[in-house]
Scaffold this active site. Structure first.
Site, mmCIF file in Angstrom:
data_model
loop_
_atom_site.group_PDB
_atom_site.id
_atom_site.type_symbol
_atom_site.label_atom_id
_atom_site.label_comp_id
_atom_site.label_asym_id
_atom_site.label_seq_id
_atom_site.Cartn_x
_atom_site.Cartn_y
_atom_site.Cartn_z
ATOM 1 N N ILE A 53 -29.277 -25.699 -1.787
ATOM 2 C CA ILE A 53 -28.015 -26.290 -1.367
ATOM 3 C C ILE A 53 -28.242 -26.973 -0.022
ATOM 4 O O ILE A 53 -28.670 -26.336 0.941
ATOM 5 C CB ILE A 53 -26.901 -25.226 -1.245
ATOM 6 N N LYS A 54 -27.965 -28.266 0.017
ATOM 7 C CA LYS A 54 -28.192 -29.034 1.244
ATOM 8 C C LYS A 54 -26.951 -28.997 2.130
ATOM 9 O O LYS A 54 -25.842 -29.298 1.675
ATOM 10 C CB LYS A 54 -28.535 -30.487 0.918
ATOM 11 N N ILE A 55 -27.179 -28.646 3.383
ATOM 12 C CA ILE A 55 -26.099 -28.588 4.367
ATOM 13 C C ILE A 55 -26.510 -29.417 5.579
ATOM 14 O O ILE A 55 -27.568 -29.173 6.161
ATOM 15 C CB ILE A 55 -25.819 -27.138 4.795
#
Length: 373
Positions: free
Chosen positions: A141-143
């Site tokens: 998951i890219k944040i």
């Protein structure tokens, strides 16, 4: 995988090659698997711009759009469903790589809605929703590494969810990201999670630094200024690797490593050359070291495979030189803090604009599909 190509040499030197692109066509025509087999690709990254291009410039999504239109689905939900489906299928393609590397590679990244980049709680909720929907252990998951994103990074990792931290430009922010990672693992441990199952990379952007600084050097116009062009991006990334070495040899890290944790690897992003005057593999062969990822657009991957010259480690031992380069730029009146601050703002603005364009185009396609029904 091939064993004697430049990409194989890069892999042998400790660099994981990831493709900075994903489309439904790649998944269905076998071309992604071919890159795994022939170009040593062991992961994929996506972002709002990539999905905007994939969905709006391909016929591969027409059937899905028609179905969504018939069900009265709005563009936001349609985009969520299509992108998570592609990422889940991508995770399946890389399942063998993930198993062989015990989850270190074989990863596919999907980013939270970029409009939530300044909303800590919204980002945490979106990260959980994406993770649950994709439902694959090898998803990242890219944040974004905004100030508000730091707490979200810690909280997401604390839930046992692997995170790709994106849009890092400054060394100061990178240190904050690594601290958020360590805090997340400490909380995950307290929550009873197996640290060996939690992975992370920190995406440090490279070529955009040169694009902005070169513009300022051109404005100065002196011979000294022109001689410094095309060097800041590499220097900045190399100093980030120095931070990586320092942090992951600390006592704080040792306690987590003893509990089974793996380090958060630096990921070199934005590695396509923007200035055609520069070698097209500049940000690949100039950033070789163990325990890093280089995520490349296909054009850069092709160039590396064709004529990349891998000469071993090109990072360690360059720190004094890299610091001196940034100090020279400051001496010319080019503010490092101003440059990296601007790049973060512009990067987020571009992702938000791409996301809005995607939603608009998908809604138009849904409307058109409804009329044709």
């Amino acid at each position: 995988m091939t064993t004697n190509s430049p990409t194989a040499q890069l892999s042998a030197a400790g660099v994981s090659i990831w493709l900075d692109d994903l489309t439904r066509t790649r998944l269905t025509d076998g071309s992604l698997q071919k890159l795994i087999d022939e170009r040593n690709v062991v992961g994929v990254t996506t972002n709002p711009s990539i999905f905007e291009a994939a969905i709006t410039k391909s016929d591969a999504y027409k059937s899905s759009l028609k179905d969504f239109s018939a069900k009265g689905v709005h563009s936001e939900e349609a985009v969520f469903e299509m992108t998570t489906e592609d990422v889940a299928n991508g995770c399946d393609v890389f399942a063998g790589v993930a198993a062989a590397t015990k989850g270190v590679d074989g990863r596919v990244s999907i980013e939270v809605d970029p409009r939530k980049a300044w909303d800590t709680e919204g980002t945490i909720a979106e990260a959980k929703r994406l993770y649950a929907k994709v439902n694959k252990k090898n998803v990242y998951i890219k944040i974004p590494a905004t100030v508000e994103g730091l707490e979200a990074i810690t909280a997401t990792l604390a839930e046992g969810i692997s995170v790709n931290v994106t849009l890092i430009f400054s060394l100061e922010r990178y240190r904050a990201v690594v601290n958020a990672f360590l805090s997340g693992l400490e909380k995950a441990k307290a929550n009873g999670h197996n640290l060996a199952d939690i992975h992370s990379v920190a995406s440090f952007f490279v070529s955009r630094v040169d694009t902005e600084i070169d513009k300022r050097l051109d404005a100065l116009g002196t011979d000294e200024a022109k001689g410094l062009k095309g060097k800041a991006g590499l220097a900045n990334a190399r100093l980030a690797y120095q931070v990586f070495e320092e942090v992951f040899s600390s006592e704080r890290w040792a306690l987590l490593a003893d509990a089974g944790a793996l380090p958060q690897r630096p990921l070199w992003a934005s590695t396509g050359v923007k200035d055609p005057a520069y070698p097209d593999t500049l940000y690949v062969t100039g950033l070789v070291a163990r325990n890093v990822v280089n995520t490349m657009p296909e054009k850069t991957l092709d160039a590396t495979f064709d004529h990349g010259e891998v000469t071993g480690d090109t990072i360690t031992g360059t720190y004094d030189e890299s610091n001196a380069l940034l100090n020279r730029l400051e001496g010319l009146g080019i503010s490092y803090n101003d440059v990296v601050g601007l790049l973060e703002t512009e990067g987020l603005d571009k992702f938000v604009a791409s996301w809005k364009d995607l939603l608009t185009h998908v809604q138009d396609a849904l409307n058109a599909a409804g009329k044709d029904a």
